[in-house]
Design a protein around this motif. Structure first.
Motif, PDB file in Angstrom:
ATOM      1  N   PHE A 198      42.366  36.161  46.923  1.00 18.13           N
ATOM      2  CA  PHE A 198      44.118  36.796  46.747  1.00 18.13           C
ATOM      3  C   PHE A 198      43.659  35.912  45.970  1.00 18.13           C
ATOM      4  N   SER A 199      43.789  34.058  44.998  1.00 22.80           N
ATOM      5  CA  SER A 199      44.205  33.837  43.883  1.00 22.80           C
ATOM      6  C   SER A 199      43.351  33.916  42.779  1.00 22.80           C
ATOM      7  N   LEU A 200      41.758  34.858  43.402  1.00 24.33           N
ATOM      8  CA  LEU A 200      40.758  35.210  41.935  1.00 24.33           C
ATOM      9  C   LEU A 200      41.707  36.720  41.438  1.00 24.33           C
ATOM     10  N   LEU A 201      41.860  37.644  42.424  1.00 24.01           N
ATOM     11  CA  LEU A 201      42.157  39.037  42.207  1.00 24.01           C
ATOM     12  C   LEU A 201      42.318  39.257  40.878  1.00 24.01           C
ATOM     13  N   PRO A 202      44.009  39.130  40.746  1.00 22.92           N
ATOM     14  CA  PRO A 202      44.478  39.270  39.355  1.00 22.92           C
ATOM     15  C   PRO A 202      43.388  38.856  38.020  1.00 22.92           C
ATOM     16  N   THR A 203      43.511  37.188  37.948  1.00 24.67           N
ATOM     17  CA  THR A 203      42.615  37.320  36.846  1.00 24.67           C
ATOM     18  C   THR A 203      41.516  38.083  36.725  1.00 24.67           C
ATOM     19  N   LEU A 204      40.899  38.028  37.872  1.00 24.24           N
ATOM     20  CA  LEU A 204      38.943  38.784  37.914  1.00 24.24           C
ATOM     21  C   LEU A 204      39.564  40.273  37.148  1.00 24.24           C
ATOM     22  N   VAL A 205      40.907  40.602  37.712  1.00 20.21           N
ATOM     23  CA  VAL A 205      40.835  41.976  37.707  1.00 20.21           C
ATOM     24  C   VAL A 205      41.854  42.324  35.553  1.00 20.21           C
ATOM     25  N   LEU A 206      42.122  41.366  35.743  1.00 24.83           N
ATOM     26  CA  LEU A 206      42.993  42.041  34.350  1.00 24.83           C
ATOM     27  C   LEU A 206      41.482  40.917  32.962  1.00 24.83           C
ATOM     28  N   VAL A 207      40.826  40.174  33.730  1.00 28.81           N
ATOM     29  CA  VAL A 207      39.565  39.337  32.496  1.00 28.81           C
ATOM     30  C   VAL A 207      37.953  40.438  32.353  1.00 28.81           C
ATOM     31  N   ALA A 218      42.827  28.339  39.353  1.00 29.87           N
ATOM     32  CA  ALA A 218      42.228  26.905  38.793  1.00 29.87           C
ATOM     33  C   ALA A 218      42.377  26.070  39.707  1.00 29.87           C
ATOM     34  N   TYR A 219      43.198  26.321  40.839  1.00 28.20           N
ATOM     35  CA  TYR A 219      43.445  25.264  41.853  1.00 28.20           C
ATOM     36  C   TYR A 219      41.684  25.121  43.679  1.00 28.20           C
ATOM     37  N   VAL A 220      42.035  26.738  42.748  1.00 25.42           N
ATOM     38  CA  VAL A 220      40.328  27.263  44.118  1.00 25.42           C
ATOM     39  C   VAL A 220      39.654  27.366  43.811  1.00 25.42           C
ATOM     40  N   LEU A 221      39.427  27.016  41.918  1.00 24.93           N
ATOM     41  CA  LEU A 221      37.597  26.845  41.327  1.00 24.93           C
ATOM     42  C   LEU A 221      38.040  25.309  41.765  1.00 24.93           C
ATOM     43  N   ALA A 222      38.883  24.338  41.980  1.00 24.93           N
ATOM     44  CA  ALA A 222      38.905  23.179  41.942  1.00 24.93           C
ATOM     45  C   ALA A 222      38.590  22.783  43.057  1.00 24.93           C
ATOM     46  N   LEU A 280      40.961  24.401  31.435  1.00 30.77           N
ATOM     47  CA  LEU A 280      41.972  23.731  31.361  1.00 30.77           C
ATOM     48  C   LEU A 280      42.672  22.640  32.431  1.00 30.77           C
ATOM     49  N   LEU A 281      43.613  23.753  33.236  1.00 25.98           N
ATOM     50  CA  LEU A 281      44.422  23.980  34.726  1.00 25.98           C
ATOM     51  C   LEU A 281      43.497  22.427  35.760  1.00 25.98           C
ATOM     52  N   LYS A 282      41.835  23.348  36.267  1.00 24.30           N
ATOM     53  CA  LYS A 282      40.486  22.998  36.727  1.00 24.30           C
ATOM     54  C   LYS A 282      41.336  21.373  36.692  1.00 24.30           C
ATOM     55  N   GLY A 283      41.068  20.821  35.711  1.00 18.77           N
ATOM     56  CA  GLY A 283      40.732  19.628  34.974  1.00 18.77           C
ATOM     57  C   GLY A 283      41.339  18.951  35.669  1.00 18.77           C
TER      58      GLY A 283
END
Lengths: 309, 275, 439
Positions: free
Chosen positions: A26-35, B91-95, B155-158
């Motif tokens: 859920f956290s990555l969904l908006p980002t991935l769709v938009l990009v 960023a939180y998820v990726l970190a 940036l935020l991930k850092g």
């Protein structure tokens, strides 16, 4: 309570959202769709043109021509020249932007009188758009009506007017100066933010050990902000490489193509030639160069861990 | 012995640097206060023979600059806010998590920074046209958001990586969900990183020209850089208006720096890491 | 405490801004002229190319008059910044985004018509009485072959502006031909005073002067229907006269112009003249407002364009005007608007306000065009045998690239990196290829 089914579903749902996998999704969904939709899709459509005869003048005659655009490009002396210029443009700009930006950030990291005002002067160029920077510097650099020549002559530093943008010996240096002036603020603010996050305990420990200022910088500060340094220098190099706006505004690649870099040459093909095929071909080569550079840079700085590459 | 020398060097560096940085601004401000005829009169005047606010009056009264400033503020702030919200999550998820496509997502983000935008501008216009988004402020908010998500995330991930994960784990043991742990415990500690990202995003949006020219048609929706670009005409650059516009366009950014400065400066030191 | 409060405020503003942003964006789309039904109000979308804030204001004023006279038509004018305008027009046309009326220029007519973007206006003008009083030059500039693609809104023709006081100081007369002009420019040049003879332009649009000189040096042999070529089909760059002409051009730069001007565009060229750096300027009438605004008018003289060795001069008339997009859903209303804007009354008003040459023969009687700045243009127009109009060559695909090619190779020539002969060979090849590849 007596309605078993919905509460199970609810628990399942919230469970999925709270489970790591659901949360990630859920956290990555908006980002991935938009990009994907608004960055990659249009870009892939643009890239296809590199293999087409795609001239704005005659859109009724768009057809695939294989690698012809690339062949023309590699045989073009302008392309070679622009590639070499790109290297100077990126590295001189980057190194000076970074060193000056870091010095400024280190200075600003301590309290002193007038810091606020100083900070304002450091940051304001960043608040101007690239086209405006180009325009302002073009005006100031003008050898007849520009203020820089006027100032240098009045102070007796020079006696003959310098063609900052028209003399091929000066032109590339001049556009690089404008670019450095513009880019210091980025490093200053990003590095300042990183410096602020260095825990003061580290310095306190350092002071107890009797470390000098320079020692502290290299043994405490730099290692701590290294991830920021690597990311910002890498991204900045990419942006400087890709951004034609200052050159476009200042010299338009002239005189006689002597200040073209790859990205301004690409813009030139679009704006004046209307040749999207040729522009896309340059674009593909630019991405290739940047990918190789990124891999090289991350290997040299041994920072695979940092970005998880 | 060493200290005074160092200090002197510092002062010299600061003064020189300040002069170089400040001169173009000085020149712009002075030009904006000159009467029209004096801007190009020779020899150059380093101080106006007569100070006038006419250029400022003109760009407000004739060019309606307040409208463009309002548009630019609205669009830049909205897009920056949305970017921060979305990028904080990713960023939180990726970190914090390692998952199978982690590497690909990061690579995908990095790659966006390498794409030369002009190649995509025409297809992008076509896409926006099909979506019916041409000539709406929302098109710019969307484009700016999309353009800044990857960098903001990186940036935020850092910043996230510098915060020990024990912090939110403790909160989760206390009964917080991951989301509320993120919002209540981590975000306040991250405020410096978040403000830096927000400012960065705001400034990029505030300055963007090419998409703003393409996607907005109505005078009433134009942004500041587009309005400034119209002072470049076929035979003339209206430097009176241009310099006054430049001064006005720098003010909001400087103000934002001034406000956010406290967060960047005080950021971590006041946060939970120390206390 | 204070910090906490500020944090809350920041979050509050962020949330508020988000909401406003979303709301404000939504209401704006969708009213782009899609109501095609009869009886309803029609919205026309119109875009201009040669934008300036002052010109946009004039257009809006004229459009307001049109809307009052035609309450069932609403016009939305799009005014992109000048240096982005043609690109935006091309993008809109390429995406077939709603558009009815567009400004077409002599530089863009062949590209637009080639891609089928433009509606031929031949049938529309049949029922338009004012077409009869439109001068021929205005019609030819707007046509390709036998098709009329736009109604010209104003014409451009270069004349010579010079510094009267400088010429008096040196005791010289305004030049009548190119050799005299170069000689005068060299006389006026005094780098120690930051004074130069000629307002040179080696940047964008650099091809203007060398092309004109070469045409004039080949005066008798130029093919009037294909103005980059001679009557025998060779390009005009292939002759010994072309070499003479180009050598003169290089001399003009090296001895009579600022070195810096190798990279100048239109704005610097004019700024140098208005700032008192240069003494001679060859430019279109729409440069006049910039001159009169910034200079003492008594110091500006005007003279006809220089002639070639034949004692005659080619003059090229440029123009821009209003065309109709081929996919417009409201073509009749669109032409109604164009006809209104192009009526003698409105067009003369527009021409006066934007400093262009009006398109109706009646307009030259307007006292405005009898003033010093314009009387030279009228004088040139009154001697068509001496100042022969030559239609600009716009039919080749390369027309749009030529400016760029000529600029870059021209700069190499001026820097002394390439010889006159080799430059001419390059230019000759460019045009020979264009001609060979023309469908």
């Amino acid at each position: 309570m007596n309605d078993e089914q919905p509460s199970v579903i609810r628990r399942l749902r919230t469970g999925f959202r709270n489970s790591p996998r659901g949360f990630i999704f859920f956290s990555l969904l908006p980002t991935l769709v938009l990009v994907l939709v608004f960055t990659y899709y249009p870009f892939l459509r643009g890239i296809v043109m590199a293999f087409q005869n795609y001239q704005l003048f005659d859109l009724t005659n768009v057809h695939f021509i294989g690698l012809d655009n690339f062949k023309t490009m590699f045989n073009d002396a302008k392309f070679k020249h622009a590639s070499i210029n790109s290297v100077y443009w990126v590295f001189i700009s980057l190194i000076l932007q970074f060193t000056i930006g870091l010095s400024v950030a280190l200075l600003l990291n301590k309290r002193f009188r007038g810091r606020g005002i100083f900070q304002g002067f450091v940051f304001y160029p960043w608040a101007l758009s690239g086209f405006l920077i180009g325009l302002i510097w073009k005006w100031m650099f003008n050898s007849q009506i520009g203020v820089i020549n006027d100032l240098l002559i009045r102070t007796g530093i020079i006696h003959e007017r310098i063609g900052f943008l028209s003399d091929p010996n000066w032109a590339l240096s001049s556009v690089i100066v404008a670019n450095i002036w513009y880019g210091i603020a980025f490093f200053a603010i990003m590095l300042l933010a990183a410096l602020q996050s260095v825990p003061s305990e580290l310095y306190e420990a350092g002071s107890m050990d009797g470390a000098s200022g320079t020692r502290k910088l290299f043994s405490i500060t730099m290692p701590y902000i290294m991830p920021t340094v690597i990311t910002t220098t890498l991204l900045r190099a990419i942006w400087i490489f890709n951004d034609p706006s200052i050159i476009y505004g200042l010299t338009n690649g002239g005189p006689a193509g002597s200040t073209h870099i790859l990205s301004s040459l690409m813009l030139d093909k679009i704006m004046y030639g209307g040749d999207y095929g040729a522009a896309s071909a340059i674009g593909i080569v630019m991405i290739g160069i940047l990918m190789l550079y990124t891999i090289f840079y991350l290997t040299v700085t041994r920072s695979e861990k940092l970005g998880d590459f | 012995m060493k200290r005074p020398l160092q200090k002197a060097l510092k002062v010299v560096f600061l003064t020189l640097y300040l002069m170089v940085m400040a001169f173009p601004l000085y020149w712009i401000v002075i030009t904006s206060l000159k009467p029209q005829k004096e801007i190009f009169s020779f020899p150059l005047h380093y101080w106006p023979s007569q100070l006038t606010l006419q250029n400022y009056i003109n760009i407000i009264k004739i060019s309606k600059f307040h409208i463009y400033i309002a548009n630019s503020l609205l669009i830049s702030l909205s897009a920056a806010a949305i970017v921060v919200c979305i990028a904080v999550l990713s960023a939180y998820v990726l970190a914090r998590f390692r998952f199978r496509s982690h590497r690909h997502v990061m690579l995908g983000f990095f790659l966006t920074q390498m794409l030369p935008g002009f190649v995509a501008l025409a297809p992008l216009y076509l896409l926006m046209s099909k979506l019916g988004l041409i000539n709406s402020r929302i098109s710019l908010v969307l484009m700016y958001t999309v353009g800044l998500i990857p960098f903001s995330t990186i940036l935020l991930k850092g910043f996230f990586e510098r915060i020990p994960s024990s912090l939110e784990e403790a909160a989760m043991i206390d009964g917080c969900s991951r989301m509320s742990a993120l919002i209540r415990v981590i975000m306040p500690v991250m405020l410096n990183g978040i403000s830096a990202t927000f400012i960065f995003a705001f400034v990029q949006n505030w300055n963007e020209l090419f998409m703003a020219v393409m996607f907005i048609d109505d005078e009433s929706m134009k942004t500041l850089p587009v309005a400034m670009n119209s002072f470049v005409m076929k035979f003339d650059v209206d430097w009176g208006a241009m310099s006054a516009g430049t001064v006005l366009s720098v003010v909001p950014t400087i103000a934002l720096f001034a406000v956010a400065q406290r967060f960047i400066v005080d950021g971590l030191t006041q946060g939970a890491v120390k206390g | 405490m204070a910090a906490k409060k500020e944090k809350k405020m920041l979050l509050g503003t962020v949330a508020g801004v988000l909401l406003i942003g979303v709301l404000a964006g939504c209401g704006d789309n969708g009213d782009g002229g899609s109501n095609g039904g009869s009886g309803k109000k029609v919205t026309l979308r119109m875009i201009e190319s040669l934008t300036s804030p002052a010109r946009t204001a004039v257009l809006q004023e004229m459009i307001a008059k049109f809307e009052t006279a035609n309450p069932d038509i609403k016009v939305e004018l799009i005014s992109p910044p000048f240096d982005q305008a043609d690109n935006k027009i091309k993008t809109i046309l390429g995406a077939k985004e709603d558009l009815d009326v567009l400004e077409v220029r002599d530089q863009t007519i062949s590209e637009f018509s080639n891609n089928g973007y433009l509606e031929p206006l031949n049938d529309y003008v049949k029922d338009w009485p004012d077409y009869a009083t439109e001068v021929d030059v205005a019609k030819t500039v707007a046509s390709l072959g036998d098709k009329l693609y736009f109604i010209t809104n104003g014409m451009y023709q270069r004349q010579m502006f010079y510094r009267k006081d400088w010429f008096q100081e040196k005791g010289i007369q305004p030049p009548t031909n190119y050799e005299e002009m170069v000689a005068a420019a060299i006389k006026l040049t005094d780098p120690s005073k930051n004074r130069y003879g000629f307002s040179f332009r080696g940047g964008p649009g650099a091809n203007g002067v060398p092309d004109t000189i070469i045409q004039n040096y080949n005066f008798d042999n130029i093919d009037h229907d294909d103005s980059s070529f001679l009557k025998d089909g060779k390009s005009m760059y292939s002759t010994p006269e072309a070499k003479q002409a180009l050598e003169l051009y290089v001399k003009l730069y090296k001895e009579g112009s600022p070195k810096d001007s190798i990279n100048w565009g239109y704005q610097e060229q004019v700024q140098a003249f208005t700032s008192g750096v240069t003494g001679i300027l060859l430019q279109d009438p729409d440069a006049i407002p910039a001159l009169t605004e910034k200079m003492d008018v008594n110091t500006i003289g005007t003279a006809p364009m220089p002639k070639g060795p034949s004692g005659k001069a080619f003059t090229a008339t440029g123009g821009a005007g209003w065309g109709i997009a081929s996919y417009s859903k409201h073509k009749d209303e669109a032409f109604k608007l164009i006809a209104f804007l192009s009526s003698p009354e409105q067009n003369t008003y527009f021409a006066i306000k934007t400093a262009l040459i009006p398109i109706h023969s009646s307009a030259s009687e307007d006292p405005f065009f009898q003033t010093d700045m314009y009387k030279t243009l009228l004088e040139m127009a009154s001697k068509p045998d001496e100042f022969v109009n030559l239609k600009a060559n716009t039919k080749y695909p390369g027309t749009s690239q030529w400016g760029q090619v000529a600029m870059e190779s021209g700069q190499s020539l001026l820097l002394g990196k390439v010889s006159v002969e080799d430059t001419l060979k390059q230019w000759d090849k460019f045009w020979a290829d264009q001609r060979a590849n023309l469908k």
